[in-house]
Design a protein around this motif. Structure first.
Motif, short mmCIF file in Angstrom:
data_model
loop_
_atom_site.label_atom_id
_atom_site.label_comp_id
_atom_site.label_asym_id
_atom_site.label_seq_id
_atom_site.Cartn_x
_atom_site.Cartn_y
_atom_site.Cartn_z
N GLU A 26 0.98 -1.21 -0.09
CA GLU A 26 0.54 0.31 0.04
C GLU A 26 0.84 1.14 -0.21
O GLU A 26 0.48 2.47 -0.58
N ARG A 27 2.33 1.23 0.95
CA ARG A 27 2.83 2.59 0.34
C ARG A 27 3.31 2.56 -0.51
O ARG A 27 3.63 3.24 -1.15
N LEU A 28 3.95 1.49 -1.00
CA LEU A 28 5.33 1.45 -2.03
C LEU A 28 3.49 2.11 -3.63
O LEU A 28 4.05 3.34 -4.47
N GLY A 29 2.25 1.94 -3.42
CA GLY A 29 1.29 1.91 -4.45
C GLY A 29 0.83 3.65 -4.08
O GLY A 29 1.03 4.25 -5.79
N LYS A 30 1.48 4.03 -2.79
CA LYS A 30 0.71 5.47 -3.28
C LYS A 30 1.89 6.07 -3.42
O LYS A 30 2.17 7.02 -4.39
N LEU A 31 3.33 6.03 -3.12
CA LEU A 31 4.69 7.09 -3.91
C LEU A 31 5.31 6.37 -5.32
O LEU A 31 5.49 7.62 -5.52
N TYR A 32 4.65 5.25 -5.80
CA TYR A 32 4.68 4.99 -7.12
C TYR A 32 3.60 6.16 -8.05
O TYR A 32 3.99 7.07 -8.36
N ALA A 33 2.26 6.39 -6.92
CA ALA A 33 1.34 6.81 -7.65
C ALA A 33 1.13 8.41 -7.67
O ALA A 33 0.87 8.76 -8.57
N TYR A 34 1.66 9.04 -6.69
CA TYR A 34 1.91 10.53 -6.22
C TYR A 34 3.01 10.81 -7.19
O TYR A 34 2.78 12.29 -7.28
N ALA A 35 4.24 9.88 -7.41
CA ALA A 35 5.27 10.45 -7.55
C ALA A 35 5.25 10.89 -9.47
O ALA A 35 5.39 11.60 -10.33
N VAL A 36 4.32 9.95 -9.96
CA VAL A 36 4.19 9.60 -12.00
C VAL A 36 2.74 10.52 -12.01
O VAL A 36 2.93 11.79 -12.43
#
Length: 617
Positions: A85-95
């Motif tokens: 879940e943390r990874l998904g948020k990190l990746y989605a936000y950054a992109v």
């Protein structure tokens, strides 16, 4: 991911765009998405980035220990879900942040770091699948029986263990993994050749101005009302590909041989079965799609005849297929009006659906207008633990209204799926990915057709018929081409340029029928299709379109029960196999019935369009 045309002007409120493309600072906040709901600041993103590093380290510590006890397995799964879940948020936000301004170097660097983190996360968890497969069904069942909290993962484990007969030993798996980069060479070379090295000729546009041809410009030129422009663009494009047909045939043959290598290494009967196994789809479904469409080619032949007549042509050519039979309405549709049109069109889905839809429109889920440096096109995205987001480049056209409905379909599918499922099943499969979005488009179309004046009705019917032509008929032709080329290769045939061109010509003659006069240059069209480097994918466009047509028809004819079943479909995520989820919703995609229903609608709307055109002649 669908695409709409960006508007080329500055934001001037609800009056629409005009003049220059504005910087993002000039777009009112209510028309931008709220990524601060994911991370309030870049600093908090950085803190979360560091925390994930520690979580990945802890996850790695479970390597070789997963089945020490049921509690150990549960601990790992819970930690993995939190980290994922943390990874998904990190990746989605950054992109998504980088898409606000693709020229911002700091944002691009953060997106690159997120991509690197994504790859590192996959490597850190690479032990999980082999360890579960090594444990086997008996040990997995024992763990579930020993810990009731593991019960929700049963389908997840069953699906994973289903592949056991096609997984090799550790050394062989390592060799296959290392060969992946080599296997991608044909696709990479195709991409470089067609995107970077191929140069297309200069042609004259409608005003006699020199225009350098490109793949990006070809579609717009193919819609020109000037037939000379369409013909020049067609010949310029395909003659260029024809010069490289032997090289492109070698690249495609290399891709097919790669498919054969992996399917045989993993002990599948064919490359087709290897490709479909991941979705638990029988090859009979693939054959059903091809066979059903072939039984209904006369409907496409009828549309070809109507096109020829409507355009007043003595001979219909392939470069006459994209030109609209009616102009898109010129009146600019204000964004607020577009939202109202979509909301009205989706009213048959009921109050529960509309409540979420309206929340999305009013709570800054959507980045609406173009700004300087913003990514083009449109998409729906997000991650588990956030609401969905939609990127648009709204330009006020009727096509853009359909784009809103389409992306809203993706977003609400995501919202209901995430709300209804634990994280392990929260994401729906690619097989189901276009169903909800296309259902929304179908509902919007029927709503607009009811109220449209004659010229707009002609445009809408033409829009629908071309969707069926390009999504159902054309993609099925692609699917048949792929099945035939792989079958020939499996029999030891060499996929030469001559063979591929002859096969492509035969398919186009059969699909488009006696009204179509085929230019020799078209025979090389197979060489420009990037989807062919991801074999046996395109048939999913056909099944998705047919399923959506069936669902939208059921919803319009039905009542509360049909709405309830549809919301349940949206809420199922990947908690069961795709065909079973659709069957629960009232669509059996192992049967030809949904596709036959779509093709029946195609016939009916062709007849209606012909009637409207004759009234104006």
């Amino acid at each position: 991911m669908s695409h709409c045309r960006p508007y080329s002007g500055t934001f001037t409120g609800e009056a629409g765009p005009s003049g220059r493309i504005p910087p993002r600072s000039e777009i009112p906040q209510e028309y931008t998405w709220n990524l601060e709901a994911v991370f309030p600041s870049a600093d908090e993103w950085e803190e979360s980035f560091l925390l994930l590093g520690g979580e990945m380290e802890r996850l790695g510590g479970y390597c070789g220990r997963l089945f020490e006890s049921p509690e150990t397995l549960l601990e790992f799964l819970k930690l993995e879900e939190a980290a994922s879940e943390r990874l998904g948020k990190l990746y989605a936000y950054a992109v998504m942040k980088s898409h606000e301004d693709t020229a911002d170097a700091a944002r691009q660097a953060r997106a690159d770091r997120a991509g690197t983190l994504l790859a590192a996360y996959g490597a850190a968890l690479s032990f999980y699948r082999p360890e579960v497969l090594a444990a086997g069904q008996e040990k997995v069942n024992g763990a579930i029986e020993g810990c009731s909290a593991l019960g929700k993962y049963r389908h997840h484990f069953d699906d994973l263990l289903r592949t056991a007969g096609h997984v090799l030993g550790l050394q062989e798996e390592e060799i296959l993994a290392r060969s992946g980069e080599i296997a991608r060479t044909p696709e990479n070379a195709f991409s470089l050749l067609t995107n970077a090295d191929l140069t297309f000729p200069v042609i004259l546009d409608e005003a006699g101005r020199e225009t350098e041809l490109s793949e990006e410009r070809y579609y717009l030129l193919s819609r020109s009302k000037d037939r000379r422009v369409r013909k020049d663009a067609f010949e310029g494009l395909f003659t260029t590909y024809g010069k490289y047909r032997n090289t492109l045939a070698a690249l495609y043959s290399g891709s097919v041989k790669s498919d054969l290598f992996y399917s045989r290494a993993r002990k599948y009967p064919s490359a087709l079965e290897a490709s479909l196994h991941g979705d638990n789809i029988s090859p009979s479904v693939y054959s059903m799609v091809v066979d059903t469409v072939n039984r209904n080619l006369d409907a496409l032949h009828g549309y070809m005849a109507l096109r020829k007549k409507a355009l007043g042509l003595e001979e219909l050519r392939m470069y006459d297929l994209n030109v609209p039979l009616a102009d898109e309405p010129e009146t600019r549709i204000l964004y607020g009006k577009a939202v109202e049109m979509v909301t009205d069109g989706l009213a048959p889905l009921g109050a529960e659906y509309l409540d979420v839809l309206k929340k999305g429109f009013s709570s800054r889920w959507i980045d609406v207008f173009e700004n300087q440096g913003k990514r083009k096109g449109a998409y729906s995205w997000g991650s588990y633990g956030t609401h969905p987001y939609m990127l648009l480049n709204y330009n006020g056209t009727l096509r853009d209204v359909f784009t809103i409905a389409h992306e809203a379909g993706h977003s609400l599918h995501t919202w209901f799926s995430h709300a209804g499922q634990p994280q392990v099943y929260a994401d729906y499969t690619i097989f189901l990915a276009e169903v909800a979005s296309t259902t929304n488009e179908a509902l919007l179309l029927e709503s607009l057709l009811e109220k449209a004046p004659k010229e707009e009705k002609i445009f809408l019917l033409n829009h629908y018929l071309d969707q069926v032509r390009t999504t159902v008929y054309r993609q099925t032709m692609f699917a048949e081409f792929e099945r035939e080329t792989h079958s020939l290769a499996e029999k030891g045939e060499a996929l030469t340029a001559e063979l591929l061109c002859a096969l492509w010509k035969e398919l186009n003659e059969r699909y488009h029928g006696p009204e179509m006069v085929l230019d020799d240059a078209l025979s090389v069209e197979w060489a420009r299709i990037p989807h062919f480097y991801s074999a046996f994918y395109v048939y999913k466009y056909v099944t998705g379109f047919a399923a959506a047509g069936c669902l939208s028809s059921n919803i319009l004819r039905g009542g509360e029960e049909e709405r309830r079943r549809y919301i349940r479909f949206l809420s199922r995520g990947s908690s069961a196999y795709s065909l079973d989820i659709l069957r629960e919703a009232g669509v059996d995609m192992t049967s030809p019935v949904p596709l036959e229903q779509t093709l029946r609608s195609f016939r009916e709307k062709t007849a209606l369009l012909e009637e409207l055109l004759e009234q104006g002649s």
